[in-house]
Design an enzyme around this catalytic site. Structure first.
Site: not given
Ligand SMILES: NC(=O)c1ccc[n+]([C@@H]2O[C@H](COP(=O)([O-])OP(=O)(O)OC[C@H]3O[C@@H](n4cnc5c(N)ncnc54)[C@H](OP(=O)(O)O)[C@@H]3O)[C@@H](O)[C@H]2O)c1
Length: 316
Positions: A108-110, A137, A141, A180
Protein backbone atom coordinates in the site's frame (compact mmCIF):
# COMPACT_ATOMS: atom_id res chain seq x y z
CA UNK A 1 -0.71 -18.71 -18.04
CA UNK A 2 -3.72 -20.14 -19.87
CA UNK A 3 -7.38 -19.41 -19.19
CA UNK A 4 -7.75 -22.69 -17.36
CA UNK A 5 -4.90 -22.01 -14.92
CA UNK A 6 -6.11 -22.57 -11.36
CA UNK A 7 -5.91 -19.17 -9.67
CA UNK A 8 -6.68 -18.72 -5.96
CA UNK A 9 -7.92 -15.22 -5.05
CA UNK A 10 -7.52 -14.87 -1.28
CA UNK A 11 -10.02 -12.32 0.06
CA UNK A 12 -12.27 -12.65 -3.02
CA UNK A 13 -15.28 -11.13 -1.22
CA UNK A 14 -13.47 -7.89 -0.36
CA UNK A 15 -13.37 -4.67 -2.37
CA UNK A 16 -10.14 -5.58 -4.18
CA UNK A 17 -10.66 -9.35 -4.32
CA UNK A 18 -14.15 -9.04 -5.83
CA UNK A 19 -12.84 -6.57 -8.46
CA UNK A 20 -10.06 -9.04 -9.32
CA UNK A 21 -12.60 -11.86 -9.59
CA UNK A 22 -14.71 -9.75 -11.99
CA UNK A 23 -11.68 -8.76 -14.08
CA UNK A 24 -10.32 -12.30 -14.40
CA UNK A 25 -13.76 -13.71 -15.21
CA UNK A 26 -14.25 -11.03 -17.86
CA UNK A 27 -10.83 -11.90 -19.30
CA UNK A 28 -11.97 -15.51 -19.71
CA UNK A 29 -10.35 -17.23 -16.72
CA UNK A 30 -12.51 -20.21 -15.83
CA UNK A 31 -10.71 -21.86 -12.93
CA UNK A 32 -10.81 -19.31 -10.10
CA UNK A 33 -11.06 -20.39 -6.48
CA UNK A 34 -11.99 -18.38 -3.38
CA UNK A 35 -12.96 -19.05 0.23
CA UNK A 36 -14.59 -16.72 2.72
CA UNK A 37 -12.87 -16.14 6.08
CA UNK A 38 -15.56 -18.34 7.65
CA UNK A 39 -14.72 -21.22 5.31
CA UNK A 40 -10.95 -20.78 5.60
CA UNK A 41 -9.41 -18.63 8.33
CA UNK A 42 -6.10 -17.59 6.80
CA UNK A 43 -4.63 -16.98 10.27
CA UNK A 44 -4.70 -20.74 10.76
CA UNK A 45 -1.49 -22.18 9.32
CA UNK A 46 -2.63 -25.82 9.38
CA UNK A 47 -5.86 -25.01 7.59
CA UNK A 48 -4.04 -22.97 4.94
CA UNK A 49 -1.50 -25.74 4.33
CA UNK A 50 -4.28 -28.33 4.03
CA UNK A 51 -6.15 -26.08 1.58
CA UNK A 52 -3.08 -25.68 -0.65
CA UNK A 53 -2.29 -29.40 -0.54
CA UNK A 54 -5.84 -30.28 -1.60
CA UNK A 55 -6.49 -27.52 -4.13
CA UNK A 56 -2.98 -27.12 -5.60
CA UNK A 57 -3.52 -23.62 -7.05
CA UNK A 58 -1.08 -22.64 -9.79
CA UNK A 59 -1.17 -18.89 -9.08
CA UNK A 60 -2.19 -16.90 -6.00
CA UNK A 61 -3.46 -13.33 -5.62
CA UNK A 62 -3.39 -12.18 -1.99
CA UNK A 63 -6.19 -9.65 -1.51
CA UNK A 64 -6.90 -10.82 2.06
CA UNK A 65 -5.84 -8.58 4.91
CA UNK A 66 -7.05 -6.83 8.01
CA UNK A 67 -7.58 -3.30 6.70
CA UNK A 68 -8.87 -0.13 8.34
CA UNK A 69 -8.31 3.56 8.96
CA UNK A 70 -6.39 5.46 11.63
CA UNK A 71 -8.95 4.81 14.37
CA UNK A 72 -9.01 1.06 13.83
CA UNK A 73 -5.20 0.90 13.66
CA UNK A 74 -5.00 2.88 16.85
CA UNK A 75 -7.51 0.72 18.72
CA UNK A 76 -6.27 -2.68 17.48
CA UNK A 77 -2.50 -2.38 16.90
CA UNK A 78 -1.84 -6.02 17.84
CA UNK A 79 -4.43 -7.39 15.41
CA UNK A 80 -3.21 -5.15 12.58
CA UNK A 81 0.34 -6.36 13.06
CA UNK A 82 -0.21 -10.01 13.95
CA UNK A 83 -3.21 -10.94 11.77
CA UNK A 84 -1.65 -9.45 8.67
CA UNK A 85 1.62 -11.25 9.38
CA UNK A 86 -0.24 -14.51 9.95
CA UNK A 87 -2.42 -14.21 6.83
CA UNK A 88 0.41 -13.32 4.47
CA UNK A 89 3.01 -15.65 6.00
CA UNK A 90 0.64 -18.60 5.80
CA UNK A 91 -0.27 -17.82 2.20
CA UNK A 92 3.27 -17.09 0.98
CA UNK A 93 4.81 -20.10 2.70
CA UNK A 94 2.07 -22.52 1.63
CA UNK A 95 2.34 -21.22 -1.93
CA UNK A 96 6.12 -21.63 -1.91
CA UNK A 97 5.94 -25.17 -0.45
CA UNK A 98 3.27 -26.21 -2.95
CA UNK A 99 5.27 -25.03 -5.94
CA UNK A 100 3.17 -22.02 -6.81
CA UNK A 101 5.33 -20.03 -9.22
CA UNK A 102 3.20 -16.89 -9.47
CA UNK A 103 2.17 -14.93 -6.37
CA UNK A 104 0.84 -11.38 -6.23
CA UNK A 105 1.09 -9.60 -2.92
CA UNK A 106 -0.51 -6.23 -2.19
CA UNK A 107 1.30 -3.56 -0.24
CA UNK A 108 0.00 0.00 0.00
CA UNK A 109 1.16 3.58 -0.58
CA UNK A 110 0.72 4.15 3.17
CA UNK A 111 3.67 1.90 4.05
CA UNK A 112 6.23 4.31 2.59
CA UNK A 113 8.04 6.52 5.10
CA UNK A 114 5.95 9.35 6.52
CA UNK A 115 8.21 12.10 5.12
CA UNK A 116 9.37 10.40 1.92
CA UNK A 117 9.88 12.75 -1.07
CA UNK A 118 6.93 13.07 -3.47
CA UNK A 119 6.02 11.52 -5.85
CA UNK A 120 6.82 8.27 -4.05
CA UNK A 121 9.26 5.96 -5.80
CA UNK A 122 9.55 2.25 -5.01
CA UNK A 123 13.14 2.77 -3.84
CA UNK A 124 11.95 4.98 -0.94
CA UNK A 125 10.59 1.98 0.97
CA UNK A 126 12.43 1.58 4.31
CA UNK A 127 14.48 4.76 3.91
CA UNK A 128 12.98 6.63 6.90
CA UNK A 129 10.49 6.41 9.81
CA UNK A 130 6.93 5.24 9.24
CA UNK A 131 3.72 7.12 9.95
CA UNK A 132 3.23 6.17 13.66
CA UNK A 133 -0.56 5.74 13.43
CA UNK A 134 -0.41 2.84 10.97
CA UNK A 135 3.05 1.44 11.75
CA UNK A 136 1.54 -1.89 12.85
CA UNK A 137 -0.07 -2.51 9.48
CA UNK A 138 2.95 -1.10 7.63
CA UNK A 139 5.49 -3.34 9.39
CA UNK A 140 3.41 -6.41 8.50
CA UNK A 141 3.03 -5.33 4.86
CA UNK A 142 6.74 -4.55 4.54
CA UNK A 143 7.50 -8.06 5.85
CA UNK A 144 5.22 -9.44 3.09
CA UNK A 145 7.02 -7.41 0.41
CA UNK A 146 10.36 -8.68 1.74
CA UNK A 147 9.18 -12.31 1.92
CA UNK A 148 8.20 -12.17 -1.78
CA UNK A 149 11.47 -10.44 -2.66
CA UNK A 150 13.42 -13.15 -0.78
CA UNK A 151 11.60 -16.03 -2.52
CA UNK A 152 12.18 -14.36 -5.83
CA UNK A 153 15.87 -13.86 -5.14
CA UNK A 154 16.57 -17.27 -3.60
CA UNK A 155 14.31 -19.50 -5.71
CA UNK A 156 13.76 -17.49 -8.90
CA UNK A 157 9.97 -17.60 -8.56
CA UNK A 158 7.67 -14.90 -9.96
CA UNK A 159 6.51 -13.40 -6.63
CA UNK A 160 5.68 -9.72 -7.04
CA UNK A 161 4.33 -6.95 -4.79
CA UNK A 162 2.02 -4.24 -6.10
CA UNK A 163 1.63 -1.05 -4.07
CA UNK A 164 -1.80 0.50 -4.69
CA UNK A 165 -2.58 4.10 -3.85
CA UNK A 166 -5.95 5.10 -2.24
CA UNK A 167 -8.64 2.98 -3.85
CA UNK A 168 -12.33 3.63 -4.45
CA UNK A 169 -15.16 1.91 -6.30
CA UNK A 170 -17.89 -0.70 -5.81
CA UNK A 171 -17.94 -2.56 -2.47
CA UNK A 172 -16.02 0.25 -0.76
CA UNK A 173 -16.62 0.92 2.92
CA UNK A 174 -19.16 3.73 3.33
CA UNK A 175 -19.35 3.55 7.14
CA UNK A 176 -18.47 7.08 8.27
CA UNK A 177 -16.66 5.82 11.38
CA UNK A 178 -14.14 3.75 9.43
CA UNK A 179 -14.28 4.84 5.79
CA UNK A 180 -11.66 6.60 3.67
CA UNK A 181 -12.14 10.15 2.43
CA UNK A 182 -13.73 9.52 -0.99
CA UNK A 183 -16.53 7.11 0.05
CA UNK A 184 -17.13 9.20 3.17
CA UNK A 185 -17.69 12.30 1.01
CA UNK A 186 -20.04 10.40 -1.32
CA UNK A 187 -22.18 9.40 1.62
CA UNK A 188 -22.10 12.81 3.32
CA UNK A 189 -23.11 14.71 0.16
CA UNK A 190 -25.82 12.14 -0.65
CA UNK A 191 -27.38 12.33 2.82
CA UNK A 192 -27.12 16.14 2.93
CA UNK A 193 -28.88 16.33 -0.45
CA UNK A 194 -31.66 14.09 0.86
CA UNK A 195 -32.09 16.41 3.86
CA UNK A 196 -32.84 19.43 1.64
CA UNK A 197 -29.26 20.32 0.70
CA UNK A 198 -28.10 21.01 4.22
CA UNK A 199 -24.41 22.08 4.58
CA UNK A 200 -21.72 19.39 4.45
CA UNK A 201 -18.96 19.66 7.02
CA UNK A 202 -15.57 18.27 5.98
CA UNK A 203 -12.36 17.89 7.96
CA UNK A 204 -9.31 20.12 7.56
CA UNK A 205 -8.56 22.95 5.14
CA UNK A 206 -9.14 21.07 1.88
CA UNK A 207 -5.60 21.91 0.68
CA UNK A 208 -3.84 18.50 0.99
CA UNK A 209 -3.34 16.69 -2.31
CA UNK A 210 -4.25 13.04 -2.80
CA UNK A 211 -4.31 10.44 -5.57
CA UNK A 212 -7.22 8.02 -6.16
CA UNK A 213 -7.30 4.80 -8.18
CA UNK A 214 -10.46 3.00 -9.24
CA UNK A 215 -10.41 -0.56 -7.87
CA UNK A 216 -11.19 -1.92 -11.35
CA UNK A 217 -7.93 -0.32 -12.56
CA UNK A 218 -6.05 -2.10 -9.76
CA UNK A 219 -7.73 -5.34 -10.87
CA UNK A 220 -6.46 -4.69 -14.43
CA UNK A 221 -2.94 -4.13 -13.04
CA UNK A 222 -3.20 -7.46 -11.21
CA UNK A 223 -4.42 -9.15 -14.38
CA UNK A 224 -1.43 -7.63 -16.18
CA UNK A 225 0.90 -9.02 -13.50
CA UNK A 226 -0.75 -12.44 -13.84
CA UNK A 227 -0.30 -12.49 -17.61
CA UNK A 228 3.22 -11.06 -17.74
CA UNK A 229 6.46 -11.73 -15.91
CA UNK A 230 7.41 -8.43 -14.30
CA UNK A 231 11.18 -8.01 -14.12
CA UNK A 232 11.29 -6.55 -10.59
CA UNK A 233 9.72 -7.37 -7.23
CA UNK A 234 7.94 -4.09 -6.40
CA UNK A 235 5.66 -1.80 -8.44
CA UNK A 236 3.57 1.23 -7.52
CA UNK A 237 0.04 1.14 -8.89
CA UNK A 238 -1.68 4.51 -9.13
CA UNK A 239 -2.69 7.15 -11.63
CA UNK A 240 0.34 9.40 -11.04
CA UNK A 241 -2.12 12.33 -10.83
CA UNK A 242 -3.38 14.01 -7.69
CA UNK A 243 -5.86 16.73 -6.78
CA UNK A 244 -6.71 18.79 -3.69
CA UNK A 245 -9.24 17.45 -1.23
CA UNK A 246 -11.25 20.62 -1.99
CA UNK A 247 -11.32 19.81 -5.72
CA UNK A 248 -12.34 16.23 -4.89
CA UNK A 249 -15.18 17.50 -2.68
CA UNK A 250 -16.42 19.81 -5.44
CA UNK A 251 -16.31 16.99 -7.99
CA UNK A 252 -18.31 14.68 -5.69
CA UNK A 253 -20.75 17.47 -4.80
CA UNK A 254 -21.43 18.03 -8.51
CA UNK A 255 -21.83 14.31 -9.24
CA UNK A 256 -24.22 13.82 -6.32
CA UNK A 257 -26.13 17.00 -7.20
CA UNK A 258 -25.88 18.55 -3.72
CA UNK A 259 -26.67 22.27 -3.85
CA UNK A 260 -25.71 23.30 -0.31
CA UNK A 261 -22.64 24.79 1.30
CA UNK A 262 -19.34 23.01 2.07
CA UNK A 263 -17.97 23.95 5.51
CA UNK A 264 -14.29 23.19 6.14
CA UNK A 265 -13.52 22.48 9.80
CA UNK A 266 -9.91 23.69 9.93
CA UNK A 267 -9.60 22.75 13.60
CA UNK A 268 -9.37 19.13 12.36
CA UNK A 269 -5.98 17.80 11.15
CA UNK A 270 -5.03 17.86 7.46
CA UNK A 271 -2.59 14.93 7.47
CA UNK A 272 0.40 14.98 5.15
CA UNK A 273 0.30 17.78 2.54
CA UNK A 274 0.78 15.51 -0.46
CA UNK A 275 0.70 11.80 -1.24
CA UNK A 276 1.33 10.81 -4.82
CA UNK A 277 2.83 7.73 -6.45
CA UNK A 278 5.49 7.75 -9.10
CA UNK A 279 4.10 5.17 -11.53
CA UNK A 280 6.92 5.20 -14.10
CA UNK A 281 8.03 1.63 -13.41
CA UNK A 282 4.60 0.16 -14.08
CA UNK A 283 4.28 2.31 -17.22
CA UNK A 284 7.65 1.07 -18.45
CA UNK A 285 6.49 -2.50 -17.80
CA UNK A 286 3.50 -1.80 -20.06
CA UNK A 287 0.51 -0.94 -17.85
CA UNK A 288 -1.23 2.29 -16.86
CA UNK A 289 -4.54 3.27 -15.24
CA UNK A 290 -7.37 4.25 -17.57
CA UNK A 291 -10.40 5.30 -15.47
CA UNK A 292 -10.90 9.08 -15.36
CA UNK A 293 -11.70 10.21 -11.81
CA UNK A 294 -14.88 12.02 -12.91
CA UNK A 295 -16.30 8.85 -14.48
CA UNK A 296 -15.04 6.67 -11.60
CA UNK A 297 -16.84 8.86 -9.06
CA UNK A 298 -20.02 8.81 -11.16
CA UNK A 299 -20.13 4.99 -11.39
CA UNK A 300 -19.19 4.59 -7.72
CA UNK A 301 -22.00 6.96 -6.72
CA UNK A 302 -24.44 4.98 -8.87
CA UNK A 303 -23.27 1.78 -7.17
CA UNK A 304 -23.71 3.40 -3.76
CA UNK A 305 -27.28 4.53 -4.56
CA UNK A 306 -28.19 1.09 -5.95
CA UNK A 307 -26.79 -0.72 -2.92
CA UNK A 308 -27.41 1.67 -0.07
CA UNK A 309 -30.49 -0.13 1.30
CA UNK A 310 -28.68 -3.45 1.43
CA UNK A 311 -25.55 -1.72 2.71
CA UNK A 312 -27.41 -0.12 5.60
CA UNK A 313 -28.80 -3.47 6.66
CA UNK A 314 -25.52 -5.33 6.37
CA UNK A 315 -22.93 -2.89 7.61
CA UNK A 316 -24.45 -0.25 9.87
N1 LIG B 1 -8.81 -0.27 0.09
C1 LIG B 1 -7.72 0.47 -0.18
O1 LIG B 1 -7.80 1.70 -0.33
C2 LIG B 1 -6.37 -0.19 -0.31
C3 LIG B 1 -5.27 0.61 -0.64
C4 LIG B 1 -4.04 0.00 -0.76
C5 LIG B 1 -3.90 -1.36 -0.57
N2 LIG B 1 -4.99 -2.13 -0.27
C6 LIG B 1 -4.77 -3.56 -0.05
O2 LIG B 1 -5.68 -4.34 -0.78
C7 LIG B 1 -5.97 -5.55 -0.08
C8 LIG B 1 -7.47 -5.78 0.00
O3 LIG B 1 -8.07 -4.67 0.62
P1 LIG B 1 -9.66 -4.40 0.54
O4 LIG B 1 -9.83 -2.93 0.58
O5 LIG B 1 -10.25 -5.19 -0.55
O6 LIG B 1 -10.11 -4.99 1.95
P2 LIG B 1 -11.55 -5.61 2.36
O7 LIG B 1 -12.62 -5.13 1.46
O8 LIG B 1 -11.67 -5.40 3.83
O9 LIG B 1 -11.35 -7.17 2.09
C9 LIG B 1 -10.45 -7.91 2.85
C10 LIG B 1 -10.68 -9.37 2.59
O10 LIG B 1 -9.77 -10.10 3.42
C11 LIG B 1 -10.44 -11.24 3.91
N3 LIG B 1 -9.90 -11.62 5.21
C12 LIG B 1 -9.59 -10.81 6.26
N4 LIG B 1 -9.17 -11.54 7.31
C13 LIG B 1 -9.22 -12.85 6.91
C14 LIG B 1 -8.92 -14.09 7.52
N5 LIG B 1 -8.49 -14.14 8.80
N6 LIG B 1 -9.10 -15.22 6.82
C15 LIG B 1 -9.56 -15.20 5.54
N7 LIG B 1 -9.84 -14.05 4.90
C16 LIG B 1 -9.68 -12.89 5.56
C17 LIG B 1 -11.91 -10.87 4.05
O11 LIG B 1 -12.66 -12.04 3.84
P3 LIG B 1 -14.25 -12.20 4.24
O12 LIG B 1 -14.96 -11.13 3.47
O13 LIG B 1 -14.61 -13.56 3.79
O14 LIG B 1 -14.33 -12.00 5.73
C18 LIG B 1 -12.09 -9.85 2.91
O15 LIG B 1 -12.63 -10.46 1.78
C19 LIG B 1 -5.29 -5.44 1.28
O16 LIG B 1 -4.08 -6.14 1.25
C20 LIG B 1 -5.01 -3.96 1.40
O17 LIG B 1 -3.87 -3.71 2.17
C21 LIG B 1 -6.23 -1.59 -0.13
Amino acid sequence: MNKNTKIYIAGHRGMVGSAVWRALTAAGYTNLIGKSSKELDLRNQQAVNAFFETEKPEAVIDAAARVGGILANNDFPYQFLMENLQIQNNLIDAAHKNEVNKFIFLGSSCIYPKLAPQPLKEEYLLTDSLEPTNQWYAIAKIAGVKACEAIRRQFGKDYVSLMPTNLYGPFDNFDLKTSHVLPAMIRKFHEAKQKGNEPVELWGSGTPMREFLHVDDLAQAILFAIENVLPEHLYNVGTGVDLTIKALAEQIQETVGHKGEIVWDSTKPDGTPRKLMNVDKMKEAGWEASTQLELGIKTTYEWFVDNIAEYKQVKL
